[in-house]
Design an enzyme around this catalytic site. Structure first.
Site, short mmCIF file in Angstrom:
data_model
loop_
_atom_site.label_atom_id
_atom_site.label_comp_id
_atom_site.label_asym_id
_atom_site.label_seq_id
_atom_site.Cartn_x
_atom_site.Cartn_y
_atom_site.Cartn_z
N LEU A 137 0.86 -1.17 0.00
CA LEU A 137 0.00 0.00 0.00
C LEU A 137 0.90 1.23 0.00
CD1 LEU A 137 -2.66 -0.96 2.74
CD2 LEU A 137 -2.93 -1.08 0.26
N ASP A 138 0.45 2.30 -0.66
CA ASP A 138 1.22 3.53 -0.65
C ASP A 138 1.39 4.04 0.78
OD1 ASP A 138 1.19 3.40 -3.41
OD2 ASP A 138 -0.59 4.68 -3.58
N LYS A 139 2.38 4.86 1.00
CA LYS A 139 2.69 5.38 2.34
C LYS A 139 1.45 5.94 3.04
CE LYS A 139 5.21 9.14 4.60
NZ LYS A 139 6.05 10.33 4.39
#
Length: 312
Positions: A137-139
């Protein structure tokens, strides 16, 4: 020191990635494709980032493999919001701001550092620098992420993702009001041709990879909309790029968004990995986990509803 291969093509009409894979059998084709995308391949002294370019007899190709930078990963006692756990799998509700695995600029304080403290036997599963990580997942994207604890689980879940049997569902708040209640976004995604830190809709013949996102309106909130997304593929930044492409970027997205403020303090894009459904690698039973959205997401919805939202 980096390794360099210098080759000269002897036959016409061969795709660049296929040619290199045949000439350099010790390097996997997927790894070669990564090298191409990262700008490590030159054709006739010009950097080429498209794996589908056809090379011709007489072309000179240079592949530079950068020296690997080994990371000394340290276990860190970072709290984890555990949704499911057994001896094969761990499913977490990831908070915003937590980077999944170490990378330049983020060598500590990542999810991997936290996992090494929680699961001491994790190192080496799925790769030394990304132990246990099968998808990411993105940050600043919150929500459900699956971690594997064994090699069997790694191979099993990776196969599910490739076969598209594992289901990943997201909730996102977007700008604007879609004209229909549901739809499918089908645009290939690749590295942005000018900004290599971004992704973009890129034609397949120029290196883009097939990407499909299904969406359905859950709630109309004036000039904003709560949408349920389901991934058919899992490209980097897929939902964010696709949403922006159809004119409804994710609220709070610092990269692909409109830059407009909604008057709510958000840690990043209003995108949450809400539900994850996958098959257990040993029992083969189906596991379905729902991750509660973070307070910032629910606050955003409450504020938009108070502004006169219309629900369907």
């Amino acid at each position: 020191m980096q390794t360099e291969f210098n080759l000269q093509v002897s036959e016409n009409s061969q795709r660049l990635d296929r040619y290199l894979a045949e000439e350099l059998p010790d390097i996997s084709r997927s790894r070669i494709q990564q090298f191409i995308e990262q700008g490590n391949v030159q054709v006739n002294d010009q950097v080429c980032t498209s794996k589908k370019v056809n090379v011709k007899a007489g072309d000179r190709i240079t592949l530079q493999i950068p020296e690997a930078q080994p990371l000394e990963l340290q276990a860190e006692d970072i709290p984890l919001d555990i949704l499911y756990e057994d001896d094969q799998l761990l499913i977490l509700n990831k908070p915003a701001g937590l980077v999944v695995h170490p990378a330049p600029g983020h060598y500590d304080g990542t999810l991997v550092n936290a996992l090494l403290a929680h699961c001491p036997n994790l190192p080496g599963i799925g790769g030394v620098q990304r132990p246990g990580i099968v998808h990411r997942l993105d940050k600043d994207t919150t929500g459900a992420i699956a971690i594997v604890k064994t090699d069997i689980a790694y191979q099993h879940l990776q196969a599910q993702l490739q076969a598209k049997t594992a289901q990943r569902e997201y909730l996102g708040v977007v700008y604007g009001a879609p004209k229909t209640q549901s739809g499918k976004i089908d645009f290939p995604i690749g590295r942005h041709p000018q900004d290599r830190k971004k992704m973009a809709v890129v034609p397949v013949e120029e290196g883009g990879r097939a990407a499909v996102t299904h969406w359905q309106v859950l709630e109309r909130l004036g000039n904003y909309t709560l949408i349920h997304f389901q991934l058919e593929t899992g490209r980097t930044h897929q939902i964010r790029v696709h949403s922006a492409k159809i004119g409804h970027p994710i609220v709070g997205d610092p990269v692909y968004g409109s830059g407009r403020s909604v008057g709510v303090n958000l840690p990043g894009q209003a995108l949450h990995a809400w539900r994850l459904k996958l098959q257990h690698p040993i029992s083969e039973d189906w596991i379905e986990v729902t991750a509660p959205p973070p307070p910032s997401f629910t606050t955003l919805l409450e504020v938009l509803r108070r502004r006169g939202a219309i629900s369907f």
